[in-house]
Write a protein that holds these residues in place. Structure first.
Motif, PDB file in Angstrom:
ATOM      1  N   LEU A  20     -15.070 -12.077 -40.567  1.00 23.45           N
ATOM      2  CA  LEU A  20     -15.491 -13.115 -39.626  1.00 23.45           C
ATOM      3  C   LEU A  20     -14.566 -13.160 -38.409  1.00 23.45           C
ATOM      4  O   LEU A  20     -15.022 -13.305 -37.270  1.00 23.45           O
ATOM      5  N   TYR A  24     -15.393 -12.457 -34.516  1.00 27.20           N
ATOM      6  CA  TYR A  24     -15.063 -13.411 -33.454  1.00 27.20           C
ATOM      7  C   TYR A  24     -14.334 -12.706 -32.319  1.00 27.20           C
ATOM      8  O   TYR A  24     -14.645 -12.892 -31.143  1.00 27.20           O
ATOM      9  N   GLU A 106     -19.529 -18.565 -40.036  1.00 29.59           N
ATOM     10  CA  GLU A 106     -19.258 -18.637 -38.598  1.00 29.59           C
ATOM     11  C   GLU A 106     -19.241 -20.074 -38.106  1.00 29.59           C
ATOM     12  O   GLU A 106     -18.406 -20.455 -37.280  1.00 29.59           O
TER      13      GLU A 106
END
Length: 236
Positions: A20, A24, A106
């Motif tokens: 994740l 990002y 997220e």
């Protein structure tokens, strides 16, 4: 580059968290620890900008790790990820940055990373000045406070102190909203505020003793309001 340490004893959780974060921002550097003892061993020789910790381990606690981190660095953001919400009070006593319930996704993680970036001033804002014909460029996030002494301004950073000839107006014009004037002689970086009282505040400069800064009557109301608003932003 942003250096992040992830510590969780469950491999699936660390893999998901790492994926994740890379989604990002793929430029972030990530170290993964499955044993909290290993992380503690690295603390004194590492330079992490963010810690993401589980709370419960078989033989220890993420809260213990956070306490050790706080002994070495009072400002670095610590984010807990956990399956339980019963630790909230203990977490915030340690001045942690945020608290995320599993499962991680997220929608939960990305807003926290947004806040971390804002908190760390990742946009790399700098204070630029010249003294004795030497040019200096200092990251704003490393400046603890400014001290005005007649025409001189003493710049106190995490590592050392500098001097510049500058008016207060020009000084304030070159700072962002993390800096607040609390006295005719002092402009402080809110990020380093440990405690605020009626007529003084204390700043935390890592391993150094707390720094006491007076708050004058002329700036008391505006300064306290700005400081408290900023500090609330850190724990939202």
């Amino acid at each position: 580059m942003i250096n992040i340490a992830i510590c969780d004893d469950i491999f699936e959780v660390t893999s998901q968290t790492e994926a994740l974060i890379k989604k990002y921002n793929p430029t972030f550097s990530i170290d993964v620890f499955h044993n909290p003892i290993k992380l503690i061993e690295f603390l004194s020789k590492s330079n992490y900008h963010l810690f993401i910790l589980d709370i419960e381990f078989p033989d220890s606690s993420g809260l213990e790790i956070a306490s050790r981190i706080r002994e070495l660095n009072a400002q670095v953001p610590i984010v807990f990820i956990t399956s339980f919400d019963s630790y909230a009070m203990e977490v915030f006593k340690l001045h942690t940055f945020d608290y995320i319930l599993k499962p991680l996704n997220e929608e939960k993680l990305f807003p926290v990373l947004d806040k971390v970036i804002k908190y760390l001033n990742i946009d790399e804002k700098h204070f630029v000045f010249q003294f004795n014909k030497v040019n200096y460029t200092l990251p704003l996030q490393e400046i603890v406070f400014f001290e005005k002494n007649m025409r001189k301004v003493l710049i106190h950073t995490l590592e050392e102190d500098y001097t510049v000839i500058m008016t207060t107006r020009d000084l304030l014009a070159n700072l962002d909203d993390n800096f607040v004037r609390v006295h005719n002689s002092y402009v402080i970086n809110i990020r380093f505020v440990r405690e605020i009282r009626n007529d003084y505040l204390t700043l935390d400069k890592d391993k150094s003793p707390d720094i006491w800064i007076p708050i004058s009557k002329n700036y008391k109301l505006a300064a306290r309001k700005s400081i408290l608003m900023k500090l609330r932003e850190k724990i939202r």
